[in-house]
Design a protein around this motif. Sequence first.
Motif, short mmCIF file in Angstrom:
data_model
loop_
_atom_site.label_atom_id
_atom_site.label_comp_id
_atom_site.label_asym_id
_atom_site.label_seq_id
_atom_site.Cartn_x
_atom_site.Cartn_y
_atom_site.Cartn_z
N GLY A 13 0.76 -1.23 0.00
CA GLY A 13 0.00 0.00 0.00
C GLY A 13 0.79 1.29 0.00
O GLY A 13 0.23 2.35 -0.19
N VAL A 14 2.07 1.25 0.25
CA VAL A 14 2.87 2.47 0.22
C VAL A 14 3.75 2.42 -1.02
O VAL A 14 4.57 1.51 -1.17
N THR A 15 3.56 3.35 -1.90
CA THR A 15 4.33 3.35 -3.13
C THR A 15 5.70 3.97 -2.92
O THR A 15 5.93 4.71 -1.96
N ASP A 16 6.60 3.65 -3.84
CA ASP A 16 7.94 4.22 -3.78
C ASP A 16 7.91 5.74 -3.80
O ASP A 16 8.74 6.39 -3.17
N TYR A 17 6.97 6.30 -4.51
CA TYR A 17 6.87 7.76 -4.60
C TYR A 17 6.70 8.38 -3.21
O TYR A 17 7.40 9.32 -2.86
N TYR A 18 5.80 7.83 -2.41
CA TYR A 18 5.54 8.40 -1.09
C TYR A 18 6.69 8.15 -0.13
O TYR A 18 7.02 9.00 0.70
N ILE A 19 7.33 7.00 -0.25
CA ILE A 19 8.50 6.74 0.59
C ILE A 19 9.63 7.70 0.21
O ILE A 19 10.30 8.26 1.07
N SER A 20 9.82 7.93 -1.09
CA SER A 20 10.85 8.88 -1.55
C SER A 20 10.60 10.27 -0.98
O SER A 20 11.54 10.96 -0.58
N LEU A 21 9.35 10.67 -0.96
CA LEU A 21 9.03 11.98 -0.38
C LEU A 21 9.36 11.99 1.11
O LEU A 21 9.93 12.96 1.62
N ASP A 22 9.01 10.93 1.80
CA ASP A 22 9.22 10.87 3.24
C ASP A 22 10.69 10.87 3.62
O ASP A 22 11.09 11.49 4.59
N ILE A 23 11.50 10.15 2.84
CA ILE A 23 12.94 10.12 3.17
C ILE A 23 13.69 11.26 2.48
O ILE A 23 14.90 11.33 2.54
N LYS A 24 12.94 12.15 1.84
CA LYS A 24 13.50 13.36 1.23
C LYS A 24 14.61 13.03 0.22
O LYS A 24 15.70 13.59 0.26
N ASN A 25 14.30 12.13 -0.70
CA ASN A 25 15.26 11.69 -1.69
C ASN A 25 15.79 12.85 -2.53
O ASN A 25 16.99 12.97 -2.74
N ASP A 26 14.91 13.72 -3.01
CA ASP A 26 15.35 14.85 -3.84
C ASP A 26 16.25 15.80 -3.05
O ASP A 26 17.24 16.30 -3.58
N ASP A 27 15.89 16.06 -1.79
CA ASP A 27 16.72 16.93 -0.95
C ASP A 27 18.11 16.32 -0.78
O ASP A 27 19.12 17.03 -0.83
#
Length: 91
Positions: free
Chosen positions: A68-82
């Motif tokens: 239920g948790v997509t990679d997109y939301y995990i990436s946001l949570d772990i601040k991948n772009d930052d």
Amino acid sequence: MKTALQQAFARLEELHPSLFDIHTEKGRTFVNEFSKFLEVEREQILDSRLDGFKNSAEGWNGEYPFEGVTDYYISLDIKNDDYYNETFKSE
């Protein structure tokens, strides 16, 4: 810190500045193609970081359900772009 491609780009610019002349067709094409390579490298770095997080105890200690948790939301949570911008963006 710079990625390997960023370092190569900087070195090529030192050795062959005419390649980077965006006033010529050859220069625009070269810079455009190299920018695509840099974007692919960026995505590979971020995908690897996400995979490492998901495979670590930190990633699946109950904080994130496997379903239920997509990679997109995990990436946001772990601040991948930052992470990428703080680590690899040129000064």
